[in-house]
Write a protein that holds these residues in place. Structure first.
Motif, PDB file in Angstrom:
ATOM      1  N   GLU A  91       0.819  -1.192   0.000  1.00 65.40           N
ATOM      2  CA  GLU A  91       0.000   0.000   0.000  1.00 65.40           C
ATOM      3  C   GLU A  91       0.862   1.253   0.000  1.00 65.40           C
ATOM      4  OE1 GLU A  91      -4.134   0.460   2.062  1.00 65.40           O
ATOM      5  OE2 GLU A  91      -2.659   1.627   3.165  1.00 65.40           O
ATOM      6  N   SER A  92       1.932   1.245   0.806  1.00 62.33           N
ATOM      7  CA  SER A  92       2.726   2.476   0.832  1.00 62.33           C
ATOM      8  C   SER A  92       3.540   2.628  -0.446  1.00 62.33           C
ATOM      9  CB  SER A  92       3.610   2.539   2.075  1.00 62.33           C
ATOM     10  OG  SER A  92       4.284   1.333   2.266  1.00 62.33           O
ATOM     11  N   ARG A  93       3.842   1.499  -1.116  1.00 61.40           N
ATOM     12  CA  ARG A  93       4.511   1.622  -2.410  1.00 61.40           C
ATOM     13  C   ARG A  93       3.550   2.174  -3.442  1.00 61.40           C
ATOM     14  NH1 ARG A  93       7.805  -2.835  -1.907  1.00 61.40           N
ATOM     15  NH2 ARG A  93       6.208  -4.246  -2.632  1.00 61.40           N
ATOM     16  N   ALA A  94       2.287   1.758  -3.339  1.00 56.68           N
ATOM     17  CA  ALA A  94       1.293   2.202  -4.315  1.00 56.68           C
ATOM     18  C   ALA A  94       0.893   3.651  -4.081  1.00 56.68           C
ATOM     19  CB  ALA A  94       0.058   1.315  -4.243  1.00 56.68           C
ATOM     20  N   ALA A  95       1.275   4.203  -2.935  1.00 56.73           N
ATOM     21  CA  ALA A  95       0.787   5.529  -2.558  1.00 56.73           C
ATOM     22  C   ALA A  95       1.061   6.617  -3.587  1.00 56.73           C
ATOM     23  CB  ALA A  95       1.364   5.924  -1.205  1.00 56.73           C
ATOM     24  N   PRO A  96       2.293   6.721  -4.134  1.00 61.27           N
ATOM     25  CA  PRO A  96       2.520   7.820  -5.067  1.00 61.27           C
ATOM     26  C   PRO A  96       1.641   7.709  -6.305  1.00 61.27           C
ATOM     27  CG  PRO A  96       4.579   6.844  -4.350  1.00 61.27           C
ATOM     28  CD  PRO A  96       3.483   5.941  -3.892  1.00 61.27           C
ATOM     29  N   ALA A  97       1.343   6.481  -6.715  1.00 65.00           N
ATOM     30  CA  ALA A  97       0.526   6.303  -7.905  1.00 65.00           C
ATOM     31  C   ALA A  97      -0.938   6.578  -7.598  1.00 65.00           C
ATOM     32  CB  ALA A  97       0.689   4.880  -8.439  1.00 65.00           C
ATOM     33  N   ALA A  98      -1.429   5.975  -6.511  1.00 67.02           N
ATOM     34  CA  ALA A  98      -2.833   6.141  -6.174  1.00 67.02           C
ATOM     35  C   ALA A  98      -3.002   7.435  -5.405  1.00 67.02           C
ATOM     36  CB  ALA A  98      -3.313   4.973  -5.326  1.00 67.02           C
ATOM     37  N   PRO A  99      -3.763   8.381  -5.927  1.00 66.88           N
ATOM     38  CA  PRO A  99      -3.933   9.644  -5.224  1.00 66.88           C
ATOM     39  C   PRO A  99      -4.576   9.418  -3.870  1.00 66.88           C
ATOM     40  CG  PRO A  99      -5.468   9.474  -7.060  1.00 66.88           C
ATOM     41  CD  PRO A  99      -4.513   8.328  -7.175  1.00 66.88           C
ATOM     42  N   GLY A 100      -4.096  10.138  -2.881  1.00 70.05           N
ATOM     43  CA  GLY A 100      -4.701  10.080  -1.565  1.00 70.05           C
ATOM     44  C   GLY A 100      -4.383   8.820  -0.813  1.00 70.05           C
ATOM     45  N   GLY A 101      -3.288   8.165  -1.143  1.00 73.70           N
ATOM     46  CA  GLY A 101      -2.880   6.977  -0.409  1.00 73.70           C
ATOM     47  C   GLY A 101      -2.411   7.368   0.974  1.00 73.70           C
ATOM     48  N   PRO A 102      -1.791   6.417   1.677  1.00 71.43           N
ATOM     49  CA  PRO A 102      -1.344   6.736   3.025  1.00 71.43           C
ATOM     50  C   PRO A 102      -0.388   7.904   3.022  1.00 71.43           C
ATOM     51  CG  PRO A 102      -0.598   4.564   2.345  1.00 71.43           C
ATOM     52  CD  PRO A 102      -1.484   5.063   1.284  1.00 71.43           C
ATOM     53  N   VAL A 103      -0.566   8.764   3.958  1.00 73.45           N
ATOM     54  CA  VAL A 103       0.094  10.046   3.908  1.00 73.45           C
ATOM     55  C   VAL A 103       1.440  10.025   4.601  1.00 73.45           C
ATOM     56  CG1 VAL A 103      -0.062  12.359   4.810  1.00 73.45           C
ATOM     57  CG2 VAL A 103      -2.004  11.334   3.680  1.00 73.45           C
ATOM     58  N   VAL A 104       1.469   9.376   5.745  1.00 72.62           N
ATOM     59  CA  VAL A 104       2.682   9.441   6.533  1.00 72.62           C
ATOM     60  C   VAL A 104       3.807   8.706   5.821  1.00 72.62           C
ATOM     61  CG1 VAL A 104       3.521   9.248   8.884  1.00 72.62           C
ATOM     62  CG2 VAL A 104       1.088   9.317   8.450  1.00 72.62           C
ATOM     63  N   ALA A 105       3.426   7.766   4.960  1.00 69.54           N
ATOM     64  CA  ALA A 105       4.427   7.033   4.214  1.00 69.54           C
ATOM     65  C   ALA A 105       5.277   7.988   3.385  1.00 69.54           C
ATOM     66  CB  ALA A 105       3.765   6.013   3.325  1.00 69.54           C
ATOM     67  N   GLY A 106       4.741   9.127   3.076  1.00 68.46           N
ATOM     68  CA  GLY A 106       5.517  10.196   2.488  1.00 68.46           C
ATOM     69  C   GLY A 106       5.981   9.924   1.082  1.00 68.46           C
ATOM     70  N   GLY A 107       5.147   9.375   0.245  1.00 66.52           N
ATOM     71  CA  GLY A 107       5.526   9.192  -1.141  1.00 66.52           C
ATOM     72  C   GLY A 107       5.048  10.356  -1.972  1.00 66.52           C
ATOM     73  N   ALA A 108       3.778  10.689  -1.829  1.00 62.87           N
ATOM     74  CA  ALA A 108       3.176  11.715  -2.664  1.00 62.87           C
ATOM     75  C   ALA A 108       3.752  13.084  -2.335  1.00 62.87           C
ATOM     76  CB  ALA A 108       1.664  11.725  -2.442  1.00 62.87           C
ATOM     77  N   GLY A 109       3.932  13.880  -3.340  1.00 66.32           N
ATOM     78  CA  GLY A 109       4.482  15.211  -3.141  1.00 66.32           C
ATOM     79  C   GLY A 109       3.595  16.044  -2.230  1.00 66.32           C
ATOM     80  N   GLN A 110       2.300  15.833  -2.377  1.00 71.71           N
ATOM     81  CA  GLN A 110       1.350  16.548  -1.551  1.00 71.71           C
ATOM     82  C   GLN A 110       1.628  16.270  -0.083  1.00 71.71           C
ATOM     83  OE1 GLN A 110      -0.882  18.364  -3.109  1.00 71.71           O
ATOM     84  NE2 GLN A 110      -1.856  19.173  -1.289  1.00 71.71           N
ATOM     85  N   ALA A 111       1.873  14.997   0.204  1.00 69.26           N
ATOM     86  CA  ALA A 111       2.033  14.608   1.603  1.00 69.26           C
ATOM     87  C   ALA A 111       3.342  15.142   2.167  1.00 69.26           C
ATOM     88  CB  ALA A 111       1.988  13.102   1.723  1.00 69.26           C
ATOM     89  N   ALA A 112       4.367  15.178   1.324  1.00 71.98           N
ATOM     90  CA  ALA A 112       5.682  15.522   1.839  1.00 71.98           C
ATOM     91  C   ALA A 112       5.721  16.955   2.355  1.00 71.98           C
ATOM     92  CB  ALA A 112       6.722  15.334   0.751  1.00 71.98           C
ATOM     93  N   SER A 113       4.879  17.812   1.779  1.00 71.58           N
ATOM     94  CA  SER A 113       4.936  19.207   2.175  1.00 71.58           C
ATOM     95  C   SER A 113       4.057  19.504   3.380  1.00 71.58           C
ATOM     96  CB  SER A 113       4.510  20.079   1.002  1.00 71.58           C
ATOM     97  OG  SER A 113       3.209  19.725   0.619  1.00 71.58           O
ATOM     98  N   VAL A 114       3.418  18.468   3.915  1.00 73.91           N
ATOM     99  CA  VAL A 114       2.514  18.687   5.030  1.00 73.91           C
ATOM    100  C   VAL A 114       3.294  18.736   6.331  1.00 73.91           C
ATOM    101  CG1 VAL A 114       0.725  17.589   6.396  1.00 73.91           C
ATOM    102  CG2 VAL A 114       0.500  17.741   3.937  1.00 73.91           C
ATOM    103  N   ALA A 115       2.976  19.705   7.154  1.00 70.98           N
ATOM    104  CA  ALA A 115       3.644  19.814   8.449  1.00 70.98           C
ATOM    105  C   ALA A 115       3.293  18.603   9.301  1.00 70.98           C
ATOM    106  CB  ALA A 115       3.187  21.085   9.142  1.00 70.98           C
TER     107      ALA A 115
END
Lengths: 150, 502
Positions: free
Chosen positions: B468-492
């Protein structure tokens, strides 16, 4: 691994202190109400009860065990109800280290791992302070490294 | 920070009518009480005094002050809400961590065209964001922006189209609620008859209390029906949308990948009708409404048939095939309905797990016969199974419950063995998901089987989590703390920061 032997000393001290107080109270009450024979009987009953409690506490102390694996922590406990919890480090929300007054007298601490599930029940009592601090730091580091979203 | 913040810099205030909607109930109640006491119905019946009015005035003023000092702002990836006069409370809600967004419209707010937006995050109820009230179009627009940002899209993306999956007819709702209260009503009536038979003189008293019970029962049914009236479930790329309510309405949106567990409940009295209730658990806390603690449990289907339940199950479960991308959302793209056996056919062990037919699945053999001693009633319903992505467990006799927990959401695996179970050589394995009592229980398994099951489930959930955390960058809105998606990385990192300045 298992909790420090000092946990057993602490538990037995607790049982003996409680049993002693109860024996004095029961002996005095029975002695005042029904004479010295009753007092002796009451004290004997309380002492027997304390011994039973002591052996139960011994078994309980022996049942505690924990294993740190690569990905998860395993905690085993319980005499009547045996429980074993497997908690992945990545699921950890926070680690709690607590020590009550009696714990502090014996220089012990309890480490508790909290996850988002209320039921995951990874508590390890009776760790020596240094071991508790080591475990806390290790768990915190691993939790951060392997964190997974909800 | 001053107590009365200036607006500007993107800060906004709630709708000016909010204090009215928020405080009218309290004011009315106090006024009614004051009216009763002055008219002599309650108390000594004195003339109206100035301090009878003081309380409603205080309530109203407090509501207005609260409105004055509350402001909110949508700041890229964070929604900030500041409130409080003496104890300032400033909270920042990282959009990527949203668990669900609710649009709540109580009756008066609906009349005035207002709506409350409730943003749920994981963690304690104090982490929830509530914006009460906004105008309805503003609330809908803000919800669209929040959800779009949550899925890592441009916030200006319009709300995607949805397709209605099912809606519950009012008749069925009334019937189900009535059946549920039939037991209580029956007991009360029987008790009344017994009393009346013993002492005919008590008939009047019994009649009086019976009337009360009928009123209470009627109100229970009414509450159920009015809160679930017009229950409609729609699927959209945002998540599952639920709309319900007769006088006040609620529209909930649950991002599908936030679902922790799905539960199907079949109460005994519903079984002749082949009805069931479907609930989803979302991490978070039921805030002020108090519909449970630890996790938010939402009805996905208050009452419905097995075919509907199967269809909804496939939509709510992450293990089901992924959702069509925005744009090509057509009914044909939906996964086909999953066949479920008719509830109450008694052969739960033969119940196929709701798993895509392509993935490997297996239902473990039923518990050994000696488990009858431990679970004499529910023995023949007990069943459990898992594959690489999903665990399912059936428990209960009177209230049969089937729980599906995606392995990727498992928080811990536990082995529990009570004294009786030890004597019989049995054990129960719990697979916990986030929340207070959210878990799949593999009950009364053989001891050795349970031991190996613990190891297997722990290993499988580890793999599922990684996937699931590997799939996160591909699937929008995946697990956030895993920190794959660019959106998530910028979150405080902090989910909520609350500061208190006296």
């Amino acid at each position: 691994m298992s909790p420090s032997p000092r946990l057993w000393r602490m538990r037995s001290a607790e049982v003996m202190a409680g049993g002693g107080l109860l024996a004095v109270a029961a002996g005095t009450a029975a002695g005042l109400a029904a004479g010295p024979a009753a007092a002796a009987g009451a004290v004997a009953v309380v002492v027997l009860g304390s011994l039973a409690a002591l052996s139960f506490a011994r078994n309980r102390f022996r049942s505690w065990a924990y294993t740190e694996r690569d990905e998860d922590l395993i905690v085993e406990r319980g005499v009547l109800i045996r429980r074993l919890s497997v908690v992945p480090y990545g699921r950890m929300q926070f680690v709690d280290v607590s020590a009550g007054p009696i714990d502090r007298m014996f220089r012990l601490a309890t480490v508790k791992l909290h996850t988002a599930a209320a039921a995951s029940d990874a508590r390890i009592p009776g760790l020596e302070r240094e071991e508790a601090a080591r475990l806390r730091d290790r768990l915190a580091a691993l939790g951060e490294a392997k964190a997974a979203g909800l | 920070m001053s107590a009365t913040p200036g607006l500007g810099d993107g800060w906004r205030r709630l709708h000016p009518l909010s204090p009215l909607v928020r405080s009218y109930r309290g004011v009315l109640a106090v006024l009614a009480l004051a009216g009763l006491s002055t008219s002599g119905a309650v108390g000594s019946g004195n003339a109206p005094r100035w301090y009878d009015l003081a309380l409603p005035v205080i309530v109203a003023v407090a509501a207005i002050v609260n409105w004055l000092v509350t402001r909110w702002k949508l700041d890229g990836v964070t929604l900030r809400i500041e409130t409080g006069l003496l104890r300032r409370d400033s909270r920042q809600l990282p959009i990527a961590r949203i668990q669900a967004v609710d649009l709540v419209r109580p009756f008066l707010a609906r009349m005035l065209g207002l709506a409350e937006l409730r943003i749920r995050l994981a963690g304690s109820g104090h982490a929830d964001g509530r914006l009460a009230y906004l105008t309805e179009p503003a609330a809908v627009a803000l919800r669209a922006r929040l959800l779009a940002a949550h899925h890592g899209l441009d916030p200006a993306t319009p709300e995607p189209a949805e397709q209605i999956v099912t809606s519950v007819p009012a008749g069925r709702l009334v019937g189900a609620a009535a059946i549920s209260t039939v037991t209580t009503a029956g007991v009360v009536v029987a008790a009344g008859l017994v009393v009346a038979a013993v002492s005919p003189a008590g008939l009047v008293a019994v009649g009086g209390s019976l009337a009360w019970w009928l009123i209470i029962g009627g109100m229970t049914v009414w509450r159920h029906v009015s809160s679930q009236y017009g229950f409609t479930v729609a699927a959209s790329p945002d998540g599952v949308r639920i709309r319900r309510g007769l006088l006040g309405t609620v529209a909930e949106t649950i991002p599908v990948q936030r679902v922790q567990a799905v539960r199907m409940v079949e109460p005994l009295l519903w079984r002749p009708f082949h009805w069931c209730r479907l609930e989803v658990d979302v991490a978070g806390h039921a805030g002020v409404e108090g519909e449970g603690t630890g996790s938010v449990r939402k009805a996905l289907l208050p009452v419905g048939g097995p075919e509907e339940a199967g269809r909804l199950l496939r939509i709510a479960l992450p293990a089901a095939p992924p959702f069509p991308a925005p744009g090509d959302g057509s009914a044909a793209a939906l996964p086909p309905p999953m066949p479920l056996p008719a509830p109450g056919d008694g052969s739960a062990a033969a119940l196929p797990p709701p798993i895509p037919p392509t993935s490997p699945s297996r239902f473990t053999a039923p518990p050994p016969r000696r488990a009858r001693w431990k679970a004499p009633l529910s023995y023949h319903f007990l069943a459990a199974g898992h594959d690489g992505t999903l665990a399912v467990a059936v428990t209960g006799r009177v209230r049969r419950e089937t729980v599906w927990v995606p392995l990727a959401k498992a928080q811990s695996v536990r082995f529990v063995q009570g004294p009786l179970q030890r004597w019989l050589g049995l054990a129960t394995v719990h697979l916990d998901a986030a929340g207070r009592r959210v878990r799949a229980e593999f009950r009364e398994r053989r001891q050795e089987e349970a031991r190996s099951l613990v190891a297997e489930l722990a290993a499988l959930s580890r793999t599922a989590r990684r996937q699931e955390s590997r799939a996160a960058p591909a699937a929008p809105g995946g697990p956030v703390v895993a920190g794959g998606a660019g959106q998530a990385a910028s979150v405080a990192p902090p989910v909520k920061t609350s500061q208190s300045e006296a």
